[in-house]
Design an enzyme around this catalytic site. Structure first.
Site, PDB file in Angstrom:
ATOM      1  CD1 TRP A 527      87.879  69.923  35.519  1.00 17.70           C
ATOM      2  CD2 TRP A 527      88.352  71.414  33.943  1.00 17.70           C
ATOM      3  NE1 TRP A 527      88.989  69.784  34.768  1.00 17.70           N
ATOM      4  CE2 TRP A 527      89.320  70.493  33.744  1.00 17.70           C
ATOM      5  CE3 TRP A 527      88.387  72.595  33.116  1.00 17.70           C
ATOM      6  CZ2 TRP A 527      90.456  70.851  32.897  1.00 17.70           C
ATOM      7  CZ3 TRP A 527      89.551  72.501  32.064  1.00 17.70           C
ATOM      8  CH2 TRP A 527      90.357  71.519  31.952  1.00 17.70           C
ATOM      9  CD  GLN A 563      91.647  72.202  28.027  1.00 18.48           C
ATOM     10  OE1 GLN A 563      90.663  71.643  28.748  1.00 18.48           O
ATOM     11  NE2 GLN A 563      92.472  72.798  28.642  1.00 18.48           N
ATOM     12  CE  LYS A 603     113.040  71.473  31.840  1.00 19.93           C
ATOM     13  NZ  LYS A 603     112.157  72.122  32.737  1.00 19.93           N
TER      14      LYS A 603
END
Ligand SMILES: [Zn+2]
Length: 769
Positions: A527, A563, A603
């Site tokens: 970050w 975020q 998935k």
């Protein structure tokens, strides 16, 4: 210009052709270059992790990152859009480890050489990047992927060094020891922000809740303390009470226990939760317990003894909510424990290695998570534990590998957030426009107000190496040298490298005044790298000084809500630290896109259709438009249901119906467009024409007004309403005007109006579809 009927094309056919046309004719490049450099609108692209393939979530960001710059381009701004890649850090390493079949950090450097490991990391990053181009192009995003910056670029990493050194010299970076969240599998501390970024890091687990007996020195009474982390008992060096509470000494089953008076009845039960018989011998103030000594549970390892070891201390945080009113302290493995130990000079015992194995004591060689319940049971058998219960509680797990996290004292490097907190809050209040607005003083500000100093070091391999070298002089004093550029390193060491990653950088040493300096092994938090993109993408300050300075702060960024505590926060922290300024002026925060059953897209749930399939079925435009007008752009979550994409596709096709109608009659009548796209209002007489033209102007004004505020939901909402009005009212009511045989003024007006409306509508919708 003449028109031909039947020239409508299916979205599926024309979208792919259009993407190819843009590419062949460099339309995006031209849209940038044709606008003046001194009228720039600056977009910062937050780099996605390169690992994996683009999914709906990344496409959502991409759609927003396309719509807003297109809008500003149409307003005449020069909007450069350069893609970025986040290539470093734990996500990349976990990805590589999986490919290599590595499950243990200790294998790196032993089973596989570090050199080979790093090379594999790099190769993986390059390969994965190539998977993205087609999908990003397919959704119609204009972005320069060829010149993409990447956090693993040599130049990018040099800018990171510069930032590190600059912050260090400003006194904003320091080395220290703090209790941090720590993953034993990845053998590195993590920052709380990255762990809590997405839901799911906290999972409910069952842990033994242990009531443990510490024998008071010179007495036959036991302090009854409570803990849910039996694995920390071997490193116990203190017990805390609250001096304000009243404690009771009770006799139960032939033993004397001391615990908070209010909790006696609750605690003194058997395994079946039936009350035990007991007698209260006396009550005493917590104050009377403070300073008393107790006997250690184990023959503690070296460092666990000393004047202040194994005593009772006061702590405000001891409560009567749960437990016994006495808390076992293991300073190396608890944040509050560590703070108390530092304050009172209580010894800190570290008896667990970086991979979570005991290094000494009764369970030497055992892994803490494997042995945790066993420890509780064995201590019960030994009579050290009064009883064990089991509790379900929410406990943090590694967001990358799913391992239970521990808290542990760890020598690390920190960025001083506390010292610049006020400035960060002020820069947010004054300089940043948030959409939705509530994030500004809500999640973003609250997170900033409470954020601890940022742990920027990682004990890993694949990231920018921390530019810190240390040496010890003849007197045993440690000297630190922080390097801010490759040239500076060369001047000191004479070495210039092809690649500044580990392990090559670790071999670079130098001598100053007879002291030899070696690099500390740590690397930087990813970050720190992605938060440096405003300047690092330009290799600032080594190159592009003017360009960076003219382009900072950026006008616009967009990402999903996770975020807010991550990239948005770190971007803000680093740039306020370096430049005293917010890094971005406008930000759109999207919600999280969920699968068709409302659950996270996965998935294994099979709850979403592959984005490429969905676009082939309905069109990229309808997917874009659905997402842009959804609650996602208000920062709320939204379930993607295929049928909804189909519905939007049908509504958008009404534009094509109007186009079909127009071309059909324009061909019959031989109506030609004379190049005049000016506003026809003043010459129109038919109320239908006047009305629809005023409606389309109203639409343009509304879209404009909302786009200036970054309110995409309200900008897109009136579009479908307009399409219905134009199609169901204007076209339907005007049909007869096109049918009639004479080519009179009214018919000419009808053509001119419909043509004008279609052109205006196409333009106003262009950024979104
Ligand atoms: Zn992990």
């Amino acid at each position: 210009m003449k028109f031909q009927k039947g020239t409508r094309r299916r979205a599926k056919e024309y979208e792919k052709d259009l993407v190819q046309y843009w590419k062949d004719n460099k339309i995006f490049e031209k849209s940038v270059e044709s606008r003046p450099a001194d009228n720039a609108y600056v977009f910062y692209d937050g780099p996605p992790f390169i690992t994996g393939v683009p999914h709906h979530g990344t496409l959502l960001s991409s759609i927003v990152k396309d719509a807003v710059p297109r809008y500003w381009t149409m307003k005449g701004k020069r909007v450069e859009r350069v893609w970025g890649w986040d290539c470093h850090g734990l996500p990349a390493e976990v990805f590589t480890e999986k490919k290599l079949g590595i499950t243990d950090k200790r294998d790196i450097g032993t089973k596989i050489s570090l050199e080979e490991y790093i090379k594999t990391c790099r190769d993986n990053m390059v390969q994965t990047g190539n998977l993205w181009n087609d999908t990003i192009a397919r959704i119609g995003r204009w972005v320069d992927m060829d010149k993409a910056y990447s956090t693993m670029d040599k130049e990018y990493m040099e800018s990171i060094w510069w930032a590190f050194k600059t912050l260090y010299e400003k006194g904003k970076i320091y080395e220290g020891e703090k209790v941090l969240m720590y993953c034993t599998r990845d053998a590195t501390p993590l920052s709380k922000a990255e762990v809590t970024m997405d839901a799911g890091a906290y999972q409910d687990v069952t842990d033994p809740s242990v009531f443990v007996k510490f024998k008071l020195a010179g007495s036959d009474s036991f302090l009854l303390a409570w803990t849910t982390t039996p694995w920390t008992l071997p490193s116990n060096t203190a017990v805390a009470v609250n001096r304000e509470f009243t404690y009771a000494e009770v006799e139960v089953g032939g033993q004397k226990l001391i615990l908070a008076e209010d909790l006696v009845a609750k605690v003194l039960t058997d395994e079946k939760h039936q009350p035990l018989e007991y007698t209260v011998l006396r009550t005493l103030r917590g104050e009377e317990l403070v300073g008393q000594s107790y006997e250690p549970l184990f023959d503690s390892p070296a460092g666990g003894r000393g004047e202040n070891a194994h005593k009772v201390w006061h702590a405000d945080y001891v409560s009567l909510e749960s437990g016994t009113g006495l808390v076992h302290l293991s300073p190396a493995y608890g944040e509050e424990d560590f703070a108390l130990a530092k304050e009172h000079n209580v010894p800190v015992v570290s008896n667990i290695d970086e991979n979570g194995f005991y290094t000494s004591g009764d369970w030497k060689g055992e892994q803490v998570w494997d042995i945790n319940k066993t420890i509780a049971k064995q201590l019960l058998e030994r009579g050290v534990v009064f009883k064990i219960e089991y509790i379900r509680h929410s406990y943090p797990h590694c967001h990358r590998c799913g391992t239970k996290l521990m808290y542990r004292a760890h020598p690390s490097w920190f960025m001083d957030i506390d010292g610049q907190r006020e400035q960060m809050l002020e820069q947010n209040s004054e300089g940043i426009n948030w959409f939705p607005e509530h994030v500004k003083h809500g999640r973003f500000e609250k997170n900033m107000a409470a954020a601890p100093d940022w742990n920027i070091s990682r004990d890993r391999f694949w990231a920018t190496a921390m530019p810190v070298w240390k040496g010890t002089d003849a007197e045993g004093n440690t000297h630190v040298k922080v390097i801010g550029s490759y040239a500076e390193l060369k001047e000191l060491s004479g070495v210039e490298l092809e690649d500044y990653h580990r392990p090559w950088i670790d071999d670079v040493t130098f001598t100053i005044d007879g002291v030899e300096y070696r690099r500390i092994e740590k690397v930087l938090d990813g970050w720190f790298e992605s938060g440096s993109m405003p300047f690092a993408q330009f290799h600032y300050p080594f190159e592009n000084v003017e360009k960076f300075e003219a382009n900072f702060p950026g006008d616009f960024i967009a990402e999903y809500i996770g975020q807010v505590r991550a990239w948005f926060y770190y971007l803000h922290a680093i740039n306020v630290g370096l430049f005293g300024k917010n890094a971005f002026k406008n930000v759109i925060v999207t919600g999280t896109l969920a699968g068709n059953d409302g659950r996270k897209m996965s998935k294994s749930y099979g709850n979403y259709t592959d984005p490429n399939e969905l676009m082939d079925l309905y069109s990229a435009d309808s997917l874009r438009f659905l997402l842009l007008q959804s609650p996602l752009l208000n920062g709320e979550d939204f379930s993607l249901i295929d049928k909804d994409v189909g519905d939007v596709a049908r509504k958008l096709s009404m534009i094509w119906n109007m186009y079909d109608f127009f071309t059909l009659y324009a061909e019959v009548d031989g109506w030609e467009f004379n190049g005049d796209i000016s506003d026809p209002s003043s010459e129109l007489t038919n109320p239908l024409d006047v009305w629809v033209v005023s409606r389309v102007h109203q639409l343009t004004a509304t879209v404009d007004e909302h786009m200036q505020r970054y309110d995409i939901p309200n900008a897109t909402k009136p579009m479908l309403e307009f399409i219905e009005d134009a199609s169901n009212w204007f076209v339907r009511r005007s049909r007869k005007r096109f049918w009639k045989s004479d080519n009179d003024g009214d018919k000419r007006d009808a053509y001119r109006t419909l043509h004008y409306v279609l052109v205006q509508l196409s333009q106003v919708m262009a950024p979104f579809t």
